[in-house]
Scaffold this motif. Structure first.
Motif, PDB file in Angstrom:
ATOM      1  N   ILE A   1       0.844  -1.193   0.000  1.00 26.71           N
ATOM      2  CA  ILE A   1       0.000   0.000   0.000  1.00 26.71           C
ATOM      3  C   ILE A   1       0.879   1.243   0.000  1.00 26.71           C
ATOM      4  O   ILE A   1       1.807   1.361   0.798  1.00 26.71           O
ATOM      5  CB  ILE A   1      -0.955   0.003   1.195  1.00 26.71           C
ATOM      6  N   SER A   2       0.576   2.140  -0.911  1.00 26.05           N
ATOM      7  CA  SER A   2       1.340   3.386  -1.047  1.00 26.05           C
ATOM      8  C   SER A   2       0.393   4.566  -0.920  1.00 26.05           C
ATOM      9  O   SER A   2      -0.691   4.576  -1.508  1.00 26.05           O
ATOM     10  CB  SER A   2       2.044   3.421  -2.408  1.00 26.05           C
TER      11      SER A   2
ATOM     12  N   LEU B   1       0.636  -3.825  -5.900  1.00 22.25           N
ATOM     13  CA  LEU B   1       0.653  -2.430  -5.457  1.00 22.25           C
ATOM     14  C   LEU B   1      -0.769  -1.891  -5.419  1.00 22.25           C
ATOM     15  O   LEU B   1      -1.511  -1.994  -6.397  1.00 22.25           O
ATOM     16  CB  LEU B   1       1.513  -1.583  -6.394  1.00 22.25           C
ATOM     17  N   ILE B   2      -1.135  -1.311  -4.278  1.00 24.09           N
ATOM     18  CA  ILE B   2      -2.466  -0.714  -4.111  1.00 24.09           C
ATOM     19  C   ILE B   2      -2.271   0.749  -3.704  1.00 24.09           C
ATOM     20  O   ILE B   2      -1.943   1.037  -2.553  1.00 24.09           O
ATOM     21  CB  ILE B   2      -3.297  -1.456  -3.041  1.00 24.09           C
ATOM     22  N   GLU B   3      -2.452   1.652  -4.655  1.00 25.98           N
ATOM     23  CA  GLU B   3      -2.341   3.080  -4.328  1.00 25.98           C
ATOM     24  C   GLU B   3      -3.660   3.580  -3.772  1.00 25.98           C
ATOM     25  O   GLU B   3      -4.744   3.163  -4.215  1.00 25.98           O
ATOM     26  CB  GLU B   3      -1.957   3.877  -5.573  1.00 25.98           C
ATOM     27  N   CYS B   4      -3.566   4.496  -2.834  1.00 21.20           N
ATOM     28  CA  CYS B   4      -4.770   5.027  -2.208  1.00 21.20           C
ATOM     29  C   CYS B   4      -4.590   6.512  -1.899  1.00 21.20           C
ATOM     30  O   CYS B   4      -3.507   7.065  -2.074  1.00 21.20           O
ATOM     31  CB  CYS B   4      -5.104   4.245  -0.949  1.00 21.20           C
TER      32      CYS B   4
ATOM     33  N   MET C   1      -9.267   4.160  -3.016  1.00 21.86           N
ATOM     34  CA  MET C   1      -8.267   3.094  -3.092  1.00 21.86           C
ATOM     35  C   MET C   1      -8.523   2.267  -4.344  1.00 21.86           C
ATOM     36  O   MET C   1      -9.671   2.106  -4.773  1.00 21.86           O
ATOM     37  CB  MET C   1      -8.348   2.216  -1.837  1.00 21.86           C
ATOM     38  N   ASN C   2      -7.458   1.761  -4.919  1.00 20.20           N
ATOM     39  CA  ASN C   2      -7.629   0.811  -6.005  1.00 20.20           C
ATOM     40  C   ASN C   2      -8.252  -0.469  -5.453  1.00 20.20           C
ATOM     41  O   ASN C   2      -8.017  -0.834  -4.300  1.00 20.20           O
ATOM     42  CB  ASN C   2      -6.282   0.511  -6.655  1.00 20.20           C
TER      43      ASN C   2
ATOM     44  N   LEU D   1      -9.410  -4.379 -11.146  1.00 22.60           N
ATOM     45  CA  LEU D   1      -8.483  -3.581 -11.943  1.00 22.60           C
ATOM     46  C   LEU D   1      -7.810  -2.500 -11.111  1.00 22.60           C
ATOM     47  O   LEU D   1      -8.471  -1.665 -10.496  1.00 22.60           O
ATOM     48  CB  LEU D   1      -9.236  -2.931 -13.112  1.00 22.60           C
ATOM     49  N   LYS D   2      -6.484  -2.540 -11.093  1.00 19.44           N
ATOM     50  CA  LYS D   2      -5.693  -1.495 -10.450  1.00 19.44           C
ATOM     51  C   LYS D   2      -5.059  -0.662 -11.548  1.00 19.44           C
ATOM     52  O   LYS D   2      -4.297  -1.179 -12.361  1.00 19.44           O
ATOM     53  CB  LYS D   2      -4.618  -2.104  -9.550  1.00 19.44           C
ATOM     54  N   LYS D   3      -5.392   0.621 -11.566  1.00 18.49           N
ATOM     55  CA  LYS D   3      -4.825   1.505 -12.583  1.00 18.49           C
ATOM     56  C   LYS D   3      -3.618   2.219 -11.995  1.00 18.49           C
ATOM     57  O   LYS D   3      -3.757   3.104 -11.134  1.00 18.49           O
ATOM     58  CB  LYS D   3      -5.866   2.515 -13.065  1.00 18.49           C
TER      59      LYS D   3
END
Length: 572
Positions: A334-335, A357-360, A372-373, A378-380
């Motif tokens: 998590i970033s 990677l999960i950006e939030c 949050m993704n 789908l994580k963009k």
């Protein structure tokens, strides 16, 4: 358009809005199942020392009982001026158990900044306590503590107090463990932290707390760059915890996390709360820049999750030992807190695994996270995901207040039970931030696409992001203008070539015509930097200074920082 919450189509299939009654409780009650049912499980590791949830429960009871016996009442405040060490966790939880309010105070602040925050916490007649390191006490706190009438209690500890005695002695002899002399401050209660664990009851304190009581006052520049205390209730905290844990779907009691986020920062505090809520173990990292130490922790404990600011992920990527580790246990990285260049994101995923990677995105005023993704979907990369459950969000034109179209930049505005109660003792600032409809105006500018994913593109108040820390240029300029050589100053963020996505503070200075010096510009720049080091936090100190005959202005007479940024790019 935004009120339709069309982004729900991008949620993972099992994700639905939750019943708000779930967070009609306190944080202390929300984590009670962890403390009681997982009491034998490792909660925290610190330089080889392992503490169980049961021990944390017992020690925090002792801290709470110490506060109660020293006449601290519900609503009084404890300032927590510590790095990520066991005492920090125990103090946060013990403070809440006593019905008091916890307030993180960065150890990186100057004595002037610390004094300001403690004075603010004491407004409205609240009693204030402070826990700090002995080295910080000796170098900073002692200089002003006697002046603060509302400061009633000072607790000191050493960064190595939980280590075995032989390690403490060797650490101090080899100067690997900093320490300072602690003296009693007159008219204050002075306590050594370890004495609390010897002298106070481990019984659960009988204090009534409600969901609407304040749990935290966390200082932030907010949307105007002036330090303000965001007041977060127990309901705010539990709301965000339940929403995020439901979103991620991480299994209770079956994870271990490593995070370099400091607990005095909303991001670090939130993840600490999250681990306590989920019953996950967590490694305590007092120095997040020591990547060799972090690598050793990862290698030994094989974490399920890594949670960091982008700049720390980038530092880890530069460490070959990190690259060579087995990261198969990791289910999520998590970033948050600052922009993460897409190239660096791709590089991280090439090391830890694609799709991990999960950006939030979030802010202190919204109790950490609002977008949050998806955990599974789908994580963009390059976006901070979509608004999560039970959250209303819209993007507004800062100039007109009108909703912007998809693909156009607008200020991110958020409404929900995670939005703070107010800025402590700052009603006018609260009115500016939270509108009549209850939307929090974050001051951050984003662009939303047709699927509801948001990309952060700007900061409306010229914030500078240095390794995940927010530097508020207006506040910084107010401080530096007091230097006798400075007539006019403007600070901007410029790219840090060594840390993509992070910035350096650059100061453009017009000298006071009445200031005389020998013409040695390098010496004058050094003098200004030394002045900044005395009055500012380390991450606020300008790394680049440029003297200018004149600074550019807009048509309405404001310093034109956009032009300064363009000039900086052109001169590269």
């Amino acid at each position: 358009m935004y009120n339709e919450r069309f982004w729900k189509k991008s949620w993972d299939p099992e994700i639905k809005d939750l019943n708000p009654e779930l967070w009609e409780t306190t944080f202390v009650e929300a984590i009670r199942p962890t403390l009681e049912e997982l009491s034998e499980k490792i909660a925290f590791v610190f330089f080889g020392i392992e503490l169980t949830f049961g021990e944390i429960d017992k020690y925090s009871n002792q801290f709470a009982n110490m506060l109660i016996e020293n006449n601290f009442k519900p609503g009084d405040v404890i300032g927590i001026n510590l790095p990520n060490i066991p005492e920090c966790v125990i103090t946060y939880l013990g403070t809440l158990k006593a019905g008091c309010i916890a307030s993180g105070i960065s150890p990186l602040l100057s004595e002037i900044q610390m004094q300001y925050q403690l004075e603010n916490l004491g407004e409205a007649g609240r009693q204030v306590g402070l826990i700090t390191l002995d080295i910080i006490f000796a170098n900073r706190i002692i200089k002003f503590a006697s002046k603060l009438s509302q400061l009633k209690l000072i607790i000191t500890t050493n960064i190595g107090s939980f280590l075995p005695k032989i390690k403490q002695i060797l650490g101090k002899l080899l100067k690997k463990i900093p320490s300072g002399k602690v003296t009693s401050v007159q008219n204050k209660i002075n306590i050594n932290f370890m004495d609390i664990l010897k002298n106070y009851s481990t019984d659960k304190p009988e204090i009534e707390i409600t969901p609407d009581d304040i749990a935290f006052i966390l200082f932030t520049g907010g949307t105007t760059g002036q330090p303000k205390g965001a007041t977060l209730t127990h309901k705010n905290v539990v709301c965000d915890l339940i929403i995020v844990s439901n979103w991620l779907g991480w299994e209770r009691g079956k994870g271990f996390a490593v995070s370099g986020f400091p607990f005095f920062h909303m991001g670090g505090l939130y993840f600490l709360e999250h681990c306590l809520y989920l019953g996950w173990g967590q490694a305590l990292i007092p120095n997040p820049r020591d990547t060799d130490f972090i690598v050793k922790v990862i290698e030994k404990y094989k974490p399920t999750a890594l949670v960091n600011v982008p700049s720390l992920f980038q530092l880890l990527l530069k460490n070959s030992k990190f690259r060579n580790l087995d990261h198969s246990n990791i289910i999520g990285c998590i970033s948050a807190a600052s922009p993460f260049p897409k190239e660096s994101q791709q590089e991280l995923e090439s090391v830890v695994g694609k799709g991990k990677l999960i950006e939030c995105y979030g802010c202190t005023e919204t109790t950490a996270l609002t977008t949050m993704n998806p955990s599974k979907g789908l994580k963009k990369l390059g976006t901070v995901g979509v608004p999560m459950t039970n959250i209303e969000l819209k993007l507004l034109d800062p100039a007109t207040g009108e909703e912007v179209s998809l693909g156009d930049p607008g200020e991110i505005c958020v409404r929900g039970d995670m939005v703070m109660k107010e800025y402590y003792q700052r009603p006018e600032e609260t009115k500016k931030a939270i509108d009549e409809e209850g939307f929090m105006h974050t001051g951050d500018v984003g662009i939303m696409d047709e699927d509801g994913y948001i990309r952060i593109v700007d900061r409306t108040k010229d914030m500078i992001i240095v390794s995940g820390y927010k530097v508020y240029s207006s506040k910084l300029e107010d401080i530096l203008t007091k230097h006798p050589a400075i007539d006019i100053i403007a600070t901007i963020g410029v790219s840090n070539p060594e840390r993509p996505g992070s910035e350096l503070v650059k100061a453009y200075i017009k000298l006071d015509p009445n200031y005389s010096y020998d013409g040695n510009e390098d010496a004058l720049k050094a003098d200004i930097i030394n002045y900044a080091k005395e009055h500012c936090a380390p991450f606020e100190v300008p790394k680049i200074i440029e003297f200018a005959e004149e600074l550019p202005y807009t048509l309405i007479g404001k310093i034109d920082k956009k032009t300064l940024r363009m000039q900086n790019l052109e001169n590269k």
